[in-house]
Design a protein around this motif. Structure first.
Motif, PDB file in Angstrom:
ATOM      1  N   ALA A  52       1.843  10.179   5.538  1.00 24.40           N
ATOM      2  CA  ALA A  52       2.763   9.670   6.551  1.00 24.40           C
ATOM      3  C   ALA A  52       2.341  10.043   7.964  1.00 24.40           C
ATOM      4  CB  ALA A  52       4.177  10.189   6.277  1.00 24.40           C
ATOM      5  N   GLY A  53       1.037  10.275   8.148  1.00 24.87           N
ATOM      6  CA  GLY A  53       0.501  10.477   9.481  1.00 24.87           C
ATOM      7  C   GLY A  53       0.313   9.143  10.174  1.00 24.87           C
ATOM      8  N   PRO A  54      -0.395   9.114  11.314  1.00 24.31           N
ATOM      9  CA  PRO A  54      -0.524   7.866  12.072  1.00 24.31           C
ATOM     10  C   PRO A  54      -1.179   6.731  11.288  1.00 24.31           C
ATOM     11  CG  PRO A  54      -1.958   9.593  12.959  1.00 24.31           C
ATOM     12  CD  PRO A  54      -1.016  10.254  12.021  1.00 24.31           C
ATOM     13  N   THR A  55      -2.221   7.025  10.503  1.00 22.96           N
ATOM     14  CA  THR A  55      -2.876   5.960   9.735  1.00 22.96           C
ATOM     15  C   THR A  55      -1.941   5.400   8.679  1.00 22.96           C
ATOM     16  OG1 THR A  55      -5.029   7.013  10.085  1.00 22.96           O
ATOM     17  CG2 THR A  55      -4.887   5.364   8.342  1.00 22.96           C
ATOM     18  N   GLY A  56      -1.217   6.280   8.003  1.00 24.24           N
ATOM     19  CA  GLY A  56      -0.277   5.824   6.983  1.00 24.24           C
ATOM     20  C   GLY A  56       0.848   5.000   7.574  1.00 24.24           C
ATOM     21  N   ILE A  57       1.404   5.461   8.690  1.00 22.65           N
ATOM     22  CA  ILE A  57       2.488   4.720   9.340  1.00 22.65           C
ATOM     23  C   ILE A  57       2.011   3.341   9.772  1.00 22.65           C
ATOM     24  CG2 ILE A  57       3.925   4.648  11.424  1.00 22.65           C
ATOM     25  CD1 ILE A  57       4.094   7.724  11.211  1.00 22.65           C
ATOM     26  N   GLU A  58       0.860   3.276  10.440  1.00 20.06           N
ATOM     27  CA  GLU A  58       0.365   1.990  10.925  1.00 20.06           C
ATOM     28  C   GLU A  58       0.028   1.049   9.774  1.00 20.06           C
ATOM     29  OE1 GLU A  58      -1.405   2.583  15.314  1.00 20.06           O
ATOM     30  OE2 GLU A  58      -2.844   3.015  13.714  1.00 20.06           O
ATOM     31  N   THR A  59      -0.558   1.582   8.705  1.00 25.08           N
ATOM     32  CA  THR A  59      -0.907   0.742   7.555  1.00 25.08           C
ATOM     33  C   THR A  59       0.342   0.208   6.873  1.00 25.08           C
ATOM     34  OG1 THR A  59      -2.947   2.012   7.208  1.00 25.08           O
ATOM     35  CG2 THR A  59      -2.151   0.687   5.358  1.00 25.08           C
ATOM     36  N   ALA A  60       1.325   1.076   6.654  1.00 26.38           N
ATOM     37  CA  ALA A  60       2.571   0.646   6.008  1.00 26.38           C
ATOM     38  C   ALA A  60       3.261  -0.438   6.823  1.00 26.38           C
ATOM     39  CB  ALA A  60       3.494   1.843   5.817  1.00 26.38           C
ATOM     40  N   ALA A  61       3.346  -0.240   8.148  1.00 29.64           N
ATOM     41  CA  ALA A  61       4.015  -1.220   9.004  1.00 29.64           C
ATOM     42  C   ALA A  61       3.251  -2.534   9.030  1.00 29.64           C
ATOM     43  CB  ALA A  61       4.151  -0.659  10.420  1.00 29.64           C
ATOM     44  N   GLU A  62       1.928  -2.457   9.116  1.00 31.70           N
ATOM     45  CA  GLU A  62       1.112  -3.673   9.174  1.00 31.70           C
ATOM     46  C   GLU A  62       1.287  -4.501   7.912  1.00 31.70           C
ATOM     47  OE1 GLU A  62      -1.380  -6.092  11.438  1.00 31.70           O
ATOM     48  OE2 GLU A  62      -0.689  -4.095  12.022  1.00 31.70           O
ATOM     49  N   LEU A  63       1.242  -3.848   6.759  1.00 33.67           N
ATOM     50  CA  LEU A  63       1.351  -4.583   5.497  1.00 33.67           C
ATOM     51  C   LEU A  63       2.765  -5.108   5.281  1.00 33.67           C
ATOM     52  CD1 LEU A  63      -0.852  -2.363   3.143  1.00 33.67           C
ATOM     53  CD2 LEU A  63      -1.497  -4.378   4.479  1.00 33.67           C
ATOM     54  N   ALA A  64       3.763  -4.322   5.672  1.00 29.35           N
ATOM     55  CA  ALA A  64       5.143  -4.811   5.550  1.00 29.35           C
ATOM     56  C   ALA A  64       5.351  -6.034   6.420  1.00 29.35           C
ATOM     57  CB  ALA A  64       6.117  -3.700   5.940  1.00 29.35           C
ATOM     58  N   GLY A  65       4.677  -6.068   7.562  1.00 25.31           N
ATOM     59  CA  GLY A  65       4.774  -7.231   8.442  1.00 25.31           C
ATOM     60  C   GLY A  65       4.217  -8.494   7.843  1.00 25.31           C
ATOM     61  N   THR A  66       3.363  -8.357   6.819  1.00 26.74           N
ATOM     62  CA  THR A  66       2.813  -9.532   6.135  1.00 26.74           C
ATOM     63  C   THR A  66       3.661  -9.936   4.936  1.00 26.74           C
ATOM     64  OG1 THR A  66       1.393  -8.271   4.605  1.00 26.74           O
ATOM     65  CG2 THR A  66       0.493  -8.769   6.784  1.00 26.74           C
ATOM     66  N   GLY A  67       4.750  -9.198   4.695  1.00 27.38           N
ATOM     67  CA  GLY A  67       5.638  -9.530   3.581  1.00 27.38           C
ATOM     68  C   GLY A  67       5.460  -8.661   2.361  1.00 27.38           C
ATOM     69  N   ALA A  68       4.568  -7.678   2.402  1.00 29.42           N
ATOM     70  CA  ALA A  68       4.341  -6.816   1.249  1.00 29.42           C
ATOM     71  C   ALA A  68       5.531  -5.874   1.043  1.00 29.42           C
ATOM     72  CB  ALA A  68       3.062  -6.006   1.445  1.00 29.42           C
ATOM     73  N   THR A  69       5.730  -5.461  -0.202  1.00 30.57           N
ATOM     74  CA  THR A  69       6.756  -4.486  -0.551  1.00 30.57           C
ATOM     75  C   THR A  69       6.121  -3.108  -0.504  1.00 30.57           C
ATOM     76  OG1 THR A  69       7.835  -6.101  -2.002  1.00 30.57           O
ATOM     77  CG2 THR A  69       8.424  -3.771  -2.309  1.00 30.57           C
ATOM     78  N   VAL A  70       6.438  -2.327   0.515  1.00 29.98           N
ATOM     79  CA  VAL A  70       5.686  -1.107   0.813  1.00 29.98           C
ATOM     80  C   VAL A  70       6.565   0.131   0.709  1.00 29.98           C
ATOM     81  CG1 VAL A  70       4.264   0.091   2.524  1.00 29.98           C
ATOM     82  CG2 VAL A  70       4.212  -2.414   2.390  1.00 29.98           C
ATOM     83  N   THR A  71       6.010   1.157   0.066  1.00 28.81           N
ATOM     84  CA  THR A  71       6.594   2.503   0.072  1.00 28.81           C
ATOM     85  C   THR A  71       5.610   3.444   0.761  1.00 28.81           C
ATOM     86  OG1 THR A  71       7.839   2.151  -1.971  1.00 28.81           O
ATOM     87  CG2 THR A  71       7.386   4.429  -1.346  1.00 28.81           C
ATOM     88  N   LEU A  72       6.118   4.255   1.674  1.00 26.64           N
ATOM     89  CA  LEU A  72       5.309   5.247   2.387  1.00 26.64           C
ATOM     90  C   LEU A  72       5.729   6.626   1.915  1.00 26.64           C
ATOM     91  CD1 LEU A  72       3.293   5.981   4.698  1.00 26.64           C
ATOM     92  CD2 LEU A  72       5.243   5.932   6.254  1.00 26.64           C
ATOM     93  N   ALA A  73       4.779   7.397   1.383  1.00 28.37           N
ATOM     94  CA  ALA A  73       5.091   8.710   0.817  1.00 28.37           C
ATOM     95  C   ALA A  73       4.285   9.791   1.517  1.00 28.37           C
ATOM     96  CB  ALA A  73       4.805   8.731  -0.687  1.00 28.37           C
ATOM     97  N   GLY A  74       4.967  10.854   1.947  1.00 32.09           N
ATOM     98  CA  GLY A  74       4.277  11.966   2.589  1.00 32.09           C
ATOM     99  C   GLY A  74       5.229  13.095   2.901  1.00 32.09           C
ATOM    100  N   ASP A  75       4.688  14.264   3.188  1.00 25.94           N
ATOM    101  CA  ASP A  75       5.531  15.438   3.428  1.00 25.94           C
ATOM    102  C   ASP A  75       6.433  15.260   4.645  1.00 25.94           C
ATOM    103  OD1 ASP A  75       4.295  16.571   1.295  1.00 25.94           O
ATOM    104  OD2 ASP A  75       3.023  17.927   2.440  1.00 25.94           O
TER     105      ASP A  75
END
Length: 386
Positions: free
Chosen positions: A148-171
């Motif tokens: 859930a660092g910057p790369t994880g946040i940006e990747t999750a948001a980018e993919l969700a913006g394309t319609g993907a069903t995304v879960t972001l997991a991190g401490d």
């Protein structure tokens, strides 16, 4: 007529390109940049490559001075005693000075099943492998982003913006962020439909081909698992017998000079000056690259190199294509309560991404005309207290 000074730069990322271009200030210096790819990679856009909105590539002719020779190959060994490097194709290149700017990549996840079933995204080839996997996934298939660092946040948001069903997991969601900025990011991710699982129980303990297991016992269905937790550096320095820190970064003094050899200078993510390395980031690399070159140029001129100085402005995140966040920080790289979010945040992030390429291009045409860094007095105090 005097012989030219041979300088090799290993690594064609942000720090390496800035260093190579700055070195062309002297006409009697021959600069060769060794990089495994013939194109410059915008690593800060790799999440966009995964999401299909950008190719993250820039022609080196835009950012590299005509005075720099590009060698497309990989260095397999540095022989400091002989002042030479061995390339993957077997060729040996000699140098008078070496700039070590090999950058960073995905860290070994050391989680059962992660290496076999999770997709890293830290490098160009990683993101290129991931893109068709995401394209082939059925509509609505669960995608898990680990970290859930910057790369994880940006990747999750980018993919969700394309319609993907995304879960972001991190401490911790956005561990760098101030609580206000973190709340803003959480709201935007919720708007995009991203399920955020954080806290100690959300640490991933195992990955299979279709599940992700968490520390608290939960098991998540996951058709595609993307690993963004942690960065590592190539082991070239360690394999070559040079002193490194526990993560493999080349140990240097404050002038970025190797503690083993005054002819070797480091820059970017792969440098550990005074065992107090800067945060792995494009922001630090853009400042360290030209200063590493400055150390080399000072030594060529018979002068004492100046200590490196790096100041930070904050951290910028894209949250899909329509929103972003700029977390304001002190020069010491400490987040403040100020941030800019929403569409203005997205606009600023895009401006910064384009501005970095502009800075690289400007340096290639006008080496040394401008400096991009600011003093960090807290670091000076920390060193003085040792």
């Amino acid at each position: 007529m005097t012989d030219s000074t041979e300088v090799l730069v290993i690594g064609g990322g942000y720090a390496g390109v800035m260093a190579a271009d700055r070195l062309t200030r002297r006409d009697d210096v021959r600069v060769r940049l060794i990089n495994p790819r013939p194109v410059f990679v915008e690593r800060i856009r790799l999440h966009q490559l995964a999401g299909g909105t950008h190719d993250a590539l820039v022609d080196y002719r835009r950012v590299l001075s005509p005075g720099v020779q590009l060698v497309v190959d990989t260095v397999t060994r540095i022989d400091a005693a002989a002042r030479s490097v061995t390339l993957a194709d077997g060729e040996t290149l000699r140098y008078d000075y070496l700039v070590y700017a090999v950058g960073s990549g995905s860290a070994d996840p050391r989680v059962p099943g992660a290496a076999e079933h999770a997709y890293p995204i830290a490098g160009l080839e990683d993101a290129q492998r991931l893109r068709p996997v995401l394209d082939a996934a059925p509509a609505g298939a669960p995608v898990t982003v680990v970290g859930a660092g910057p790369t994880g946040i940006e990747t999750a948001a980018e993919l969700a913006g394309t319609g993907a069903t995304v879960t972001l997991a991190g401490d911790v969601l956005g561990p760098y962020l101030h609580p206000r900025g973190r709340r803003s990011v959480a709201r935007r991710l919720a708007e995009l439909g991203v399920t955020v699982l954080d806290g100690p129980g959300a640490t991933v303990t195992a990955v299979t081909g279709d599940t992700v297991r968490l520390r608290d016992g939960r098991e998540l269905p996951s058709s595609v698992t993307i690993w963004t937790a942690g960065f590592g550096v190539p082991d070239l320095a360690a394999r070559s017998g040079l002193s490194t820190d526990p993560l493999g970064r080349l140990r240097t003094d404050e002038t970025l000079t190797s503690v083993d050899d005054p002819r070797i200078v480091a820059a970017g993510d792969s440098a550990a000056p005074s065992d107090l390395p800067y945060r792995m980031s494009c922001q630090a690399a853009m400042q360290l690259g030209p200063q590493a070159a400055g150390t080399v140029l000072s030594r060529i001129a018979g002068q004492q190199p100046a200590p490196a100085e790096v100041g930070f402005a904050g951290q910028c995140l894209s949250l899909g294509r329509r929103a972003g966040l700029f977390q304001v920080a002190r020069r010491t790289d400490t987040a403040t309560g100020l941030h800019l979010g929403g569409r203005p945040g997205a606009g600023l992030k895009e401006l910064i991404c384009r501005g970095i390429i502009w800075q690289l291009a400007y340096e290639s045409r006008h080496p040394g005309a401008r400096s991009w860094w600011a003093r960090n007095d807290q670091r000076s105090r920390m060193l003085a207290q040792r």
